[in-house]
Structure formats: C-alpha cells, structure tokens
Design an enzyme around this catalytic site. Structure first.
Site, PDB file in Angstrom:
ATOM      1  CB  SER A  38      -0.792  -0.086   1.162  1.00  0.00           C
ATOM      2  OG  SER A  38      -1.963  -0.630   1.037  1.00  0.00           O
ATOM      3  CE  LYS A  61      -1.046   4.201   2.620  1.00  0.00           C
ATOM      4  NZ  LYS A  61      -1.038   3.132   3.651  1.00  0.00           N
ATOM      5  CB  THR A  62       1.690   1.611   6.870  1.00  0.00           C
ATOM      6  OG1 THR A  62       0.466   1.950   6.691  1.00  0.00           O
ATOM      7  CG2 THR A  62       1.567   2.215   7.981  1.00  0.00           C
ATOM      8  N   GLY A  63       2.926  -0.118   4.039  1.00  0.00           N
ATOM      9  CA  GLY A  63       2.504  -0.877   3.324  1.00  0.00           C
ATOM     10  C   GLY A  63       2.695  -2.221   3.771  1.00  0.00           C
TER      11      GLY A  63
END
Length: 266
Positions: A67, A205-207
């Site tokens: 993501s 932003k994380t993923g």
C-alpha cells in the site's frame, strides 16, 4: 546523540539525487534484534544529501510496495483525471469489504489514511495499463513491472521497489519534481500528513503485503518524511513478516531510531 558523521561504511549511490553516499550504522540493528525482526531502515538528511542504513545490502533489495503504492497511484489518478480533485468522494457500494473502516464514502485523503484498497484498485482500473506504465516510467518507480493484473500488481504480483528507491521517489515528490503538476503533488502531500506535532510534521504511508510464511515471509513498510524546522528527513523501512502480531513493529522500530537521532518525539 549519534550524528551522521559517525557512520562507518560508505557505498556510492550514483542513481540518487538525494545522496552521493550511504553509510551503514550497525548500531541501529539492536532495535531489530530486540524484536527478532529482519528488516532495513534508510534515513536521509536533505541538507547534507546524506543517507544512513542498518543494512546496505537490503537497502537496495526490491520488495512488493504493497500500500505504499497508493502514493504514486494517487498522483497518477489525479494526472489522468480519474481523480477529479482532492474533494472527490469515492462512494461505498454497500457491499462488505475486508475492513470495516473501508465501508463508507471516502475522500482521497480519507482513502489514503485508512489505506482503502478497493478505492485504489478502482482508480488503477480506470487509469489502465498503458497510462499506468507510462507514469511509472516517468517516475522511475521501482521495477516498473505491472504484469499480473492492473488492480493487484503492487499487492501480490511483479512490481518491486527498494527502500533506497522509495526515499528517492519521496524526495522528488517533496520537491515537486515528479513528472506531474505541482498542484497534484501538493494534493497528495497534504493527504499524507499523519502527525502534526509542534516541533515537526510527518508525511507517511504504511504498506503490508500479508504475513506469508516463515520460509516465505510477507513484507511490511513504513515510508515518508519528517519536516523539522529547516530540515527534512526522508525515511523508508521494510521488514519480513510471518505473523500479523508483528505488524506494529513497522512503525515502532523506525520511530525508536528517529527518536534516538533527535528527529521526532520528546
């Protein structure tokens, strides 16, 4: 407090405008060892054009972006007109989704903040393969391989990116130097604000690709930058993950490192 000058092993990064060299700080490894985690953290200081990492080899190894790809996906959506503007509302169709927080109407910022996969899958489908490929090439984003499906190539198929490439891409976004309009880059940067402290501002932003297995783990990411006074610090963290209980470590480990460097916290 340790300084960037204390890092000891130097390797050239000729491909990046951010850093002429990256140094290895093995003292950061204690944060990984304490949690029995295999991973990498890359931290770059804008004013000195210098970067440091705990693991030079892994810093350049490519993984599924998961993501974190919502960042370029949002810019491409805006550039192509698939996303009209920052005020556009993505309507929920009323059908069950994997996460309850996705089961509502969302703005672009809201969709990024809750990492609404269905919203960005629809954006990617409307952008289409030809335009998606064109922009990933313009952005020099990772492997630029979108084979395997227009709505899943960043989640489970062929697209890969390294931690070093992540910080290169983020620097270009911060400086409005991507091959995209300044207005659209500003929209996405605003949507990425995740912490606004009195002393600093975090865009991130994380993923998460899924847990995988012990022999074939998934990957978890946290990428972004910190604005503090006149300085900007770009960062990218990824780790192997075979148990979802470890997911909070994708933020807690890099947070501890940045706190030790006097960048965030306290």
């Amino acid at each position: 407090m340790k300084t960037f000058a204390a890092y000891v092993i130097i390797a050239c990064l000729s491909s990046t405008a951010l850093a002429g060299s990256i140094t290895e700080n093995t003292s950061w490894n204690k944060e990984f060892s304490a949690e029995a985690v295999n991973g990498v953290f890359v931290l770059c200081k804008s004013s000195s054009k210098s970067c440091a990492t705990n693991d030079l080899a892994r810093a350049s190894k490519e993984y599924l972006p998961a993501s974190t790809f919502k960042i370029p996906n949002a810019i491409i959506g805006l550039e192509t007109g698939v996303i009209k503007n920052e005020h556009q509302v993505f309507k929920w169709d009323g059908k069950p989704r994997a996460m309850k927080q996705w089961e509502r109407d969302l703005t672009l910022r809201g969709a990024i903040q809750v990492s609404a996969v269905p919203v960005f899958q629809q954006i990617a489908r409307e952008v289409g393969e030809v335009r998606m490929q064109k922009y990933l090439k313009k952005f020099s984003y990772g492997s630029q391989n979108i084979s395997g499906g227009i709505d899943k190539f960043w989640l489970e198929d062929q697209l890969r990116i390294s931690a070093v490439n992540q910080v290169e891409f983020l620097e270009s976004l911060y400086l409005n130097k991507l091959s995209a309009s300044k207005e659209n880059q500003l929209i996405v940067k605003e949507a990425l604000v995740t912490e606004a402290a009195p002393e600093y501002l975090v865009h991130s932003k994380t993923g998460f690709s899924g847990v995988g297995t012990e022999s074939n783990p998934g990957v978890a990411w946290w990428v972004g930058w910190v604005e503090k006074e006149t300085e900007v610090y770009f960062f990218a963290f990824n780790m192997d993950i075979d148990n979802e209980s470890k997911l909070p470590l994708r933020k807690s480990i890099p947070t501890k490192i940045m706190e030790s460097e006097g960048i965030i916290g306290g």
